[in-house]
Scaffold this motif. Structure first.
Motif, PDB file in Angstrom:
ATOM      1  N   ARG A  67       0.874  -1.168   0.000  1.00  0.00           N
ATOM      2  CA  ARG A  67       0.000   0.000   0.000  1.00  0.00           C
ATOM      3  C   ARG A  67       0.908   1.214   0.000  1.00  0.00           C
ATOM      4  NH1 ARG A  67      -3.036  -0.779   4.438  1.00  0.00           N
ATOM      5  NH2 ARG A  67      -4.490  -2.034   3.253  1.00  0.00           N
ATOM      6  N   ASN A  68       0.736   2.065  -0.948  1.00  0.00           N
ATOM      7  CA  ASN A  68       1.600   3.220  -1.102  1.00  0.00           C
ATOM      8  C   ASN A  68       1.383   4.205   0.037  1.00  0.00           C
ATOM      9  OD1 ASN A  68       2.529   5.816  -1.975  1.00  0.00           O
ATOM     10  ND2 ASN A  68       2.657   4.986  -4.026  1.00  0.00           N
ATOM     11  N   VAL A  69       2.439   4.488   0.816  1.00  0.00           N
ATOM     12  CA  VAL A  69       2.347   5.378   1.963  1.00  0.00           C
ATOM     13  C   VAL A  69       1.940   6.782   1.525  1.00  0.00           C
ATOM     14  CG1 VAL A  69       3.611   6.434   3.867  1.00  0.00           C
ATOM     15  CG2 VAL A  69       3.998   4.042   3.300  1.00  0.00           C
ATOM     16  N   VAL A  70       2.466   7.244   0.416  1.00  0.00           N
ATOM     17  CA  VAL A  70       2.129   8.587  -0.056  1.00  0.00           C
ATOM     18  C   VAL A  70       0.645   8.685  -0.381  1.00  0.00           C
ATOM     19  CG1 VAL A  70       2.516  10.290  -1.869  1.00  0.00           C
ATOM     20  CG2 VAL A  70       4.448   9.101  -0.879  1.00  0.00           C
ATOM     21  N   SER A  71       0.089   7.680  -1.039  1.00  0.00           N
ATOM     22  CA  SER A  71      -1.341   7.740  -1.366  1.00  0.00           C
ATOM     23  C   SER A  71      -2.191   7.685  -0.102  1.00  0.00           C
ATOM     24  CB  SER A  71      -1.732   6.631  -2.337  1.00  0.00           C
ATOM     25  OG  SER A  71      -1.560   5.369  -1.748  1.00  0.00           O
ATOM     26  N   VAL A  72      -1.736   6.939   0.904  1.00  0.00           N
ATOM     27  CA  VAL A  72      -2.467   6.903   2.175  1.00  0.00           C
ATOM     28  C   VAL A  72      -2.419   8.277   2.839  1.00  0.00           C
ATOM     29  CG1 VAL A  72      -2.472   5.948   4.511  1.00  0.00           C
ATOM     30  CG2 VAL A  72      -2.175   4.432   2.552  1.00  0.00           C
ATOM     31  N   VAL A  73      -1.247   8.897   2.845  1.00  0.00           N
ATOM     32  CA  VAL A  73      -1.103  10.228   3.450  1.00  0.00           C
ATOM     33  C   VAL A  73      -1.943  11.247   2.695  1.00  0.00           C
ATOM     34  CG1 VAL A  73       0.514  12.109   3.915  1.00  0.00           C
ATOM     35  CG2 VAL A  73       1.151   9.769   4.458  1.00  0.00           C
ATOM     36  N   MET A  74      -1.921  11.176   1.380  1.00  0.00           N
ATOM     37  CA  MET A  74      -2.719  12.111   0.583  1.00  0.00           C
ATOM     38  C   MET A  74      -4.212  11.938   0.872  1.00  0.00           C
ATOM     39  SD  MET A  74      -0.601  13.987  -1.048  1.00  0.00           S
ATOM     40  CE  MET A  74      -1.569  14.771  -2.311  1.00  0.00           C
ATOM     41  N   SER A  75      -4.655  10.708   1.057  1.00  0.00           N
ATOM     42  CA  SER A  75      -6.071  10.497   1.381  1.00  0.00           C
ATOM     43  C   SER A  75      -6.392  10.989   2.788  1.00  0.00           C
ATOM     44  CB  SER A  75      -6.456   9.030   1.221  1.00  0.00           C
ATOM     45  OG  SER A  75      -5.851   8.235   2.215  1.00  0.00           O
ATOM     46  N   ARG A  76      -5.432  10.872   3.711  1.00  0.00           N
ATOM     47  CA  ARG A  76      -5.648  11.361   5.074  1.00  0.00           C
ATOM     48  C   ARG A  76      -5.656  12.888   5.129  1.00  0.00           C
ATOM     49  NH1 ARG A  76      -8.731   8.340   6.917  1.00  0.00           N
ATOM     50  NH2 ARG A  76      -8.718   7.595   4.828  1.00  0.00           N
ATOM     51  N   CYS A  77      -5.072  13.547   4.144  1.00  0.00           N
ATOM     52  CA  CYS A  77      -5.147  15.017   4.069  1.00  0.00           C
ATOM     53  C   CYS A  77      -6.575  15.480   3.807  1.00  0.00           C
ATOM     54  CB  CYS A  77      -4.229  15.549   2.964  1.00  0.00           C
ATOM     55  SG  CYS A  77      -2.482  15.492   3.372  1.00  0.00           S
ATOM     56  N   LYS A  78      -7.432  14.555   3.369  1.00  0.00           N
ATOM     57  CA  LYS A  78      -8.834  14.866   3.086  1.00  0.00           C
ATOM     58  C   LYS A  78      -9.764  14.228   4.122  1.00  0.00           C
ATOM     59  CE  LYS A  78      -7.594  14.589  -1.746  1.00  0.00           C
ATOM     60  NZ  LYS A  78      -7.525  13.626  -2.833  1.00  0.00           N
ATOM     61  N   ASP A  79      -9.206  13.782   5.229  1.00  0.00           N
ATOM     62  CA  ASP A  79      -9.969  13.093   6.266  1.00  0.00           C
ATOM     63  C   ASP A  79     -11.057  13.997   6.843  1.00  0.00           C
ATOM     64  OD1 ASP A  79      -9.392  10.394   7.973  1.00  0.00           O
ATOM     65  OD2 ASP A  79     -10.303  11.939   9.249  1.00  0.00           O
ATOM     66  N   SER A  80     -12.055  13.402   7.448  1.00  0.00           N
ATOM     67  CA  SER A  80     -13.142  14.181   8.041  1.00  0.00           C
ATOM     68  C   SER A  80     -12.739  14.832   9.362  1.00  0.00           C
ATOM     69  CB  SER A  80     -14.364  13.283   8.262  1.00  0.00           C
ATOM     70  OG  SER A  80     -14.042  12.246   9.166  1.00  0.00           O
ATOM     71  N   LYS A  81     -11.689  14.346  10.001  1.00  0.00           N
ATOM     72  CA  LYS A  81     -11.246  14.892  11.294  1.00  0.00           C
ATOM     73  C   LYS A  81     -10.045  15.815  11.098  1.00  0.00           C
ATOM     74  CE  LYS A  81     -14.156  12.571  13.795  1.00  0.00           C
ATOM     75  NZ  LYS A  81     -15.178  13.210  14.568  1.00  0.00           N
ATOM     76  N   SER A  82     -10.099  16.961  11.743  1.00  0.00           N
ATOM     77  CA  SER A  82      -9.039  17.960  11.572  1.00  0.00           C
ATOM     78  C   SER A  82      -7.699  17.490  12.127  1.00  0.00           C
ATOM     79  CB  SER A  82      -9.442  19.282  12.228  1.00  0.00           C
ATOM     80  OG  SER A  82      -9.597  19.121  13.626  1.00  0.00           O
ATOM     81  N   THR A  83      -7.696  16.740  13.225  1.00  0.00           N
ATOM     82  CA  THR A  83      -6.428  16.273  13.790  1.00  0.00           C
ATOM     83  C   THR A  83      -5.715  15.311  12.854  1.00  0.00           C
ATOM     84  OG1 THR A  83      -7.646  14.579  15.025  1.00  0.00           O
ATOM     85  CG2 THR A  83      -7.094  16.615  16.200  1.00  0.00           C
ATOM     86  N   VAL A  84      -6.484  14.510  12.138  1.00  0.00           N
ATOM     87  CA  VAL A  84      -5.910  13.579  11.166  1.00  0.00           C
ATOM     88  C   VAL A  84      -5.322  14.365   9.996  1.00  0.00           C
ATOM     89  CG1 VAL A  84      -6.376  11.649   9.613  1.00  0.00           C
ATOM     90  CG2 VAL A  84      -7.488  11.739  11.844  1.00  0.00           C
ATOM     91  N   ARG A  85      -6.040  15.370   9.527  1.00  0.00           N
ATOM     92  CA  ARG A  85      -5.537  16.195   8.419  1.00  0.00           C
ATOM     93  C   ARG A  85      -4.241  16.901   8.811  1.00  0.00           C
ATOM     94  NH1 ARG A  85     -11.096  17.615   8.156  1.00  0.00           N
ATOM     95  NH2 ARG A  85     -10.677  19.717   8.947  1.00  0.00           N
ATOM     96  N   LYS A  86      -4.188  17.415  10.030  1.00  0.00           N
ATOM     97  CA  LYS A  86      -2.985  18.102  10.501  1.00  0.00           C
ATOM     98  C   LYS A  86      -1.801  17.131  10.572  1.00  0.00           C
ATOM     99  CE  LYS A  86      -1.067  20.673  14.332  1.00  0.00           C
ATOM    100  NZ  LYS A  86      -1.211  21.078  15.713  1.00  0.00           N
ATOM    101  N   ALA A  87      -2.011  15.956  11.136  1.00  0.00           N
ATOM    102  CA  ALA A  87      -0.939  14.956  11.227  1.00  0.00           C
ATOM    103  C   ALA A  87      -0.486  14.515   9.837  1.00  0.00           C
ATOM    104  CB  ALA A  87      -1.413  13.751  12.039  1.00  0.00           C
ATOM    105  N   ALA A  88      -1.432  14.379   8.910  1.00  0.00           N
ATOM    106  CA  ALA A  88      -1.086  13.977   7.542  1.00  0.00           C
ATOM    107  C   ALA A  88      -0.232  15.053   6.869  1.00  0.00           C
ATOM    108  CB  ALA A  88      -2.348  13.710   6.742  1.00  0.00           C
ATOM    109  N   LEU A  89      -0.542  16.323   7.107  1.00  0.00           N
ATOM    110  CA  LEU A  89       0.275  17.404   6.539  1.00  0.00           C
ATOM    111  C   LEU A  89       1.694  17.376   7.104  1.00  0.00           C
ATOM    112  CD1 LEU A  89      -2.276  20.363   6.543  1.00  0.00           C
ATOM    113  CD2 LEU A  89      -1.385  19.140   4.553  1.00  0.00           C
ATOM    114  N   GLN A  90       1.813  17.100   8.401  1.00  0.00           N
ATOM    115  CA  GLN A  90       3.136  16.998   9.011  1.00  0.00           C
ATOM    116  C   GLN A  90       3.945  15.858   8.397  1.00  0.00           C
ATOM    117  OE1 GLN A  90       1.896  16.589  13.107  1.00  0.00           O
ATOM    118  NE2 GLN A  90       2.411  18.722  13.561  1.00  0.00           N
ATOM    119  N   LEU A  91       3.300  14.715   8.219  1.00  0.00           N
ATOM    120  CA  LEU A  91       3.985  13.576   7.612  1.00  0.00           C
ATOM    121  C   LEU A  91       4.332  13.850   6.155  1.00  0.00           C
ATOM    122  CD1 LEU A  91       5.119  10.741   7.738  1.00  0.00           C
ATOM    123  CD2 LEU A  91       2.807   9.853   7.351  1.00  0.00           C
TER     124      LEU A  91
END
Length: 159
Positions: free
Chosen positions: A64-88
């Motif tokens: 599973r491509n880590v970048v694609s997972v991170v990119m999908s988490r940048c669109k997550d419904s929860k703001s804390t997840v989006r923030k963590a995804a941007l950091q990663l």
């Protein structure tokens, strides 16, 4: 596996999994001196996170491509997840020395997020990336778009 936890139903678990991947990336980037060492370290720690930075624009490839997972988490419904995804994503860009238009677009979209914490992270990350990729076209455009939105932000804590 940590990567599977980034897709968990519970947002706290997703945040912790993304933060764990970021910590792993930080440790590897400190210990490894070039991309081949980073690739070898990631492969030995987690075979599904093997890197191909030299030949590919993707930073991580595998089951599973880590970048694609991170990119999908940048669109997550929860703001804390989006923030963590941007950091990663920032860490992936800086350690992998890879910048793509879709990465820049993720930060530009985050700068328009309804939550202040996500907008602040977008500004901090895009500034850090811009420092390392000043001559890169996508970085310059990204930084200008993010900072312009920052200037127009109604929240005084961001300005």
């Amino acid at each position: 596996r940590v990567l599977d936890r980034t897709l968990d139903r519970v947002s706290v678990i997703r945040v912790k999994a993304i933060s764990c991947l970021g910590s792993l990336l930080d440790v590897i980037s400190v210990e490894a001196c070039d991309s081949s060492h980073i690739r070898m370290a990631l492969s030995s720690i987690a075979p599904f996170m093997a890197t191909e930075m030299a030949e590919s624009s993707e930073v991580f490839t595998g089951e599973r491509n880590v970048v694609s997972v991170v990119m999908s988490r940048c669109k997550d419904s929860k703001s804390t997840v989006r923030k963590a995804a941007l950091q990663l994503l920032e860490g992936i860009i800086l350690v992998g020395n890879v910048m793509e238009p879709r990465f820049a677009q993720a930060f530009v979209k985050a700068s328009n997020d309804p939550y202040v914490s996500v907008r602040k992270q977008a500004v901090a990350s895009s500034s850090a990336i811009f420092e390392n990729f000043q001559g890169h076209r996508y970085c310059c455009q990204m930084w200008l778009q993010v900072i312009f939105r920052l200037c127009l932000d109604t929240d005084s804590s961001i300005q």
